[in-house]
Scaffold this motif. Structure first.
Motif: not given
Lengths: 287, 321
Positions: A75-81
């Motif tokens: 699956g895909k995981i995106a982290i954004y702050v």
């Protein structure tokens, strides 16, 4: 950030050298951590972590998508702050963008591993529904509400708490589909799968001031730093990622020493964080 | 009472609740009808002519409060004094400020007021102590006295016609504050008292309670003598900054400074008025309970301080009767 006079800077450096910081902590002591889960009901998982005056929120949203052609079983995981302009005066307008990208990249490196997906703290293979066709896309967002130093540690703790609070809806796949068709999926509203968060690492940031390292620096102490190394360690004591900030160069032996100190500190931190997360979830269930 | 951001266990929560209720019952007497919140009508005799002051507005013929606070009446003026607002300076107040700018013949200080305060060069004693006219050379050497980001203690002299504040630092006890830490609390917690400079002899520590909410805790510094500085002394002074780098505050004094600073932090979180006696009592409480300096910021100590304060006030109340 408010400036500090020469006398105050001297006082802070003296305190760190004598192992007694301005609020009475030792060099390797964390501020009290306060975790609340389930703060954003519309998200699949969320958590708010307070570390002294630092206040961050992390939220997890999951959507169905198509896995990339290169990695059909993940699956895909995106982290954004995002640093909110209310956190500090310097974040006003677009001032916080540089710090936001720096934090996002550091978190991605520490939690998601390399480009091939190797060494990831979060296991992306658990997110796949139908290999090659349907997978879960996780969007992890962090928001900095109030900044008093040590944002990276707080954000990593918030992401860990949010993921343990996440419930991914159960998906029923229509059984007979030909291999070139998009399968029909039925997202259940009631049954949820809990995410397994025992493998998620925590980040320990060691800030070097003078000849000593401190853990969990406040923004005053961070203004005195020469360099800072953020090391993400998981429960087994393995290093999952490393980031160095600050312009001053470090001797390699110092970095190895910092890594061993971080491993030692991370054990207590992981235990404390797990107990806080468990307490937060218990109180959330009561209310 | 602001929502305490403390992880309290169930018993601690109950104890804290009880202590706070006791304090509230002791304090709210005649003043309870004078405190208002936003959109409360203020009880006023509409036949008398009165002036509407700050924090009030006329809504449908009624006088309504726009801030949360206490109603004050002075002659015909009716206004609401907000509790948690920026510092409201009075002439003669002692304040602690931070230098933000060095401009022509003056320093600009930040004191948690709506404008920056001004400290004129002429309101400051010269390092050599001689009373003289300030020359252009003095103006060029202003940075030798105070630089940007220095912490300065001064007294409010007067208000300018445009509303800004003028300070003066003529006495020996005012001036630059070094070797310590600055704490920021809400201005309404520091009440006007006879003494704002406290020299705590048993610790050897200076405590300056600025009325603007800036509190300084640091090593004791003897008031400087106004001695003439000649060449020999000035070269000695230029060596001192390098020596300072090697001599840090001794550990025991640093522990006392941290203990007092944490006591101030606890009192400010709980919302109690800060004065020297209460700070000393809190520090004594922490040493009798043998609590670690850092644990003073934990929930158990907060609850202990609240209970102790409730007891103390009920004793004072009983003695008065």
């Amino acid at each position: 950030m408010v400036g500090l006079s020469v006398g105050e800077k001297h006082f802070i450096q003296g305190g760190i050298a004598q192992d007694l910081r301005s609020d009475g902590r030792k060099r390797l002591t964390y501020r009290p951590i306060y975790v609340e889960t389930g703060v954003i009901p519309q998200a699949h998982g969320s958590a708010r972590v307070r570390l002294g005056a630092t206040d961050v929120i992390a939220s997890v949203k999951a959507e169905l998508g198509k896995p990339s052609a290169l990695q059909p079983d993940k699956g895909k995981i995106a982290i954004y702050v995002d640093c909110s302009p209310t956190a500090a005066p310097m974040f006003e307008g677009r001032g916080g963008e540089e710090l936001s990208t720096e934090l996002s990249v550091a978190l991605q490196r520490c939690l998601l591993g390399g480009k091939s997906g190797a060494g990831a703290g979060i296991d992306p293979t658990s997110l796949v529904v139908v290999e090659g066709k349907v997978c879960w896309d996780l969007y992890i967002d962090g928001l900095v509400i109030s900044s008093d130093g040590n944002l990276l540690d707080a954000l990593a703790a918030a992401i860990k708490a949010a993921l343990s609070n996440t419930g991914i809806p159960k998906v029923d796949v229509a059984a007979e589909t030909r291999s070139d068709e998009q399968p029909e999926v039925n997202i259940s509203d009631e049954e949820f799968l809990q995410f397994d968060t025992s493998g998620i690492p925590v980040i320990v940031t060691l800030t070097k001031v003078g000849r000593h390292y401190i853990v969990d620096a406040t923004s005053e102490e961070e203004s005195q730093m020469s360099s800072a190394v953020s090391i993400s360690v998981n429960r087994k004591g393995h290093i999952c990622g490393l980031t160095k900030r600050g312009g001053v160069g470090l001797d390699p032996s110092i970095i190895l020493d910092m890594i061993s100190v971080a491993k030692h500190v991370s054990e207590q931190l992981i235990n404390k964080l797990d107990s806080e997360i468990a307490a937060a979830e218990a109180s959330e269930e009561e209310s | 009472m602001r929502g305490l951001q403390l992880p309290l266990s169930q018993t601690q929560r109950i104890r804290l609740q009880r202590a706070l209720e006791k304090l509230q019952s002791l304090s709210c007497k005649a003043n309870s009808d004078a405190s208002v919140t936003v959109a409360d009508t203020i009880p006023v005799n509409y036949e008398d002519a009165f002036l509407k002051g700050h924090g009030t507005t006329d809504l449908n013929g009624d006088l309504v409060a726009t801030v949360c606070g206490v109603v004050e009446r002075i002659n015909k003026l009716v206004y609401v004094r907000a509790l948690r607002a920026r510092y409201k300076p009075e002439v003669g107040d002692i304040v602690v400020g931070r230098v933000v700018e060095v401009s022509q013949k003056r320093w600009r200080l930040e004191i948690n007021f709506s404008l920056d305060a001004i400290l004129m060069l002429s309101s400051m004693n010269m390092p050599d102590g001689i009373q003289r006219r300030r020359t252009a050379l003095d103006e060029l050497n202003m940075r030798g006295i105070f630089e940007e980001n220095d912490v300065v203690c001064a007294e409010v002299r007067n208000f300018q016609h445009d509303g800004s504040l003028q300070l003066q630092a003529r006495s020996q006890k005012y001036g630059k504050l070094e070797k310590g830490q600055l704490l920021i609390v809400d201005p309404y917690l520091v009440k006007k008292s006879k003494q704002h400079f406290h020299h705590l002899e048993q610790f050897g520590i200076d405590l300056v309670l600025g009325r603007n909410g800036f509190i300084w805790v640091g090593e004791h510094v003897e008031a400087r003598d106004s001695m003439v500085v000649d060449q020999a002394n000035s070269s000695e002074q230029s060596m001192v900054p390098e020596e300072k780098n090697k001599t840090h505050t001794p550990l025991e004094m640093r522990q006392n400074i941290c203990r007092i600073a944490n006591a101030v932090r606890v009192l400010s979180t709980l919302g109690f008025s800060i004065d020297a006696d209460l700070i000393l009592e809190t520090v004594e409480l922490s040493s009798t309970v043998k609590i670690d300096i850092h644990d003073m910021l934990g929930s158990e100590f907060h609850v202990l301080v609240a209970e102790r304060e409730a007891e103390r006030r009920s004793l004072v109340g009983k003695r008065k009767r």
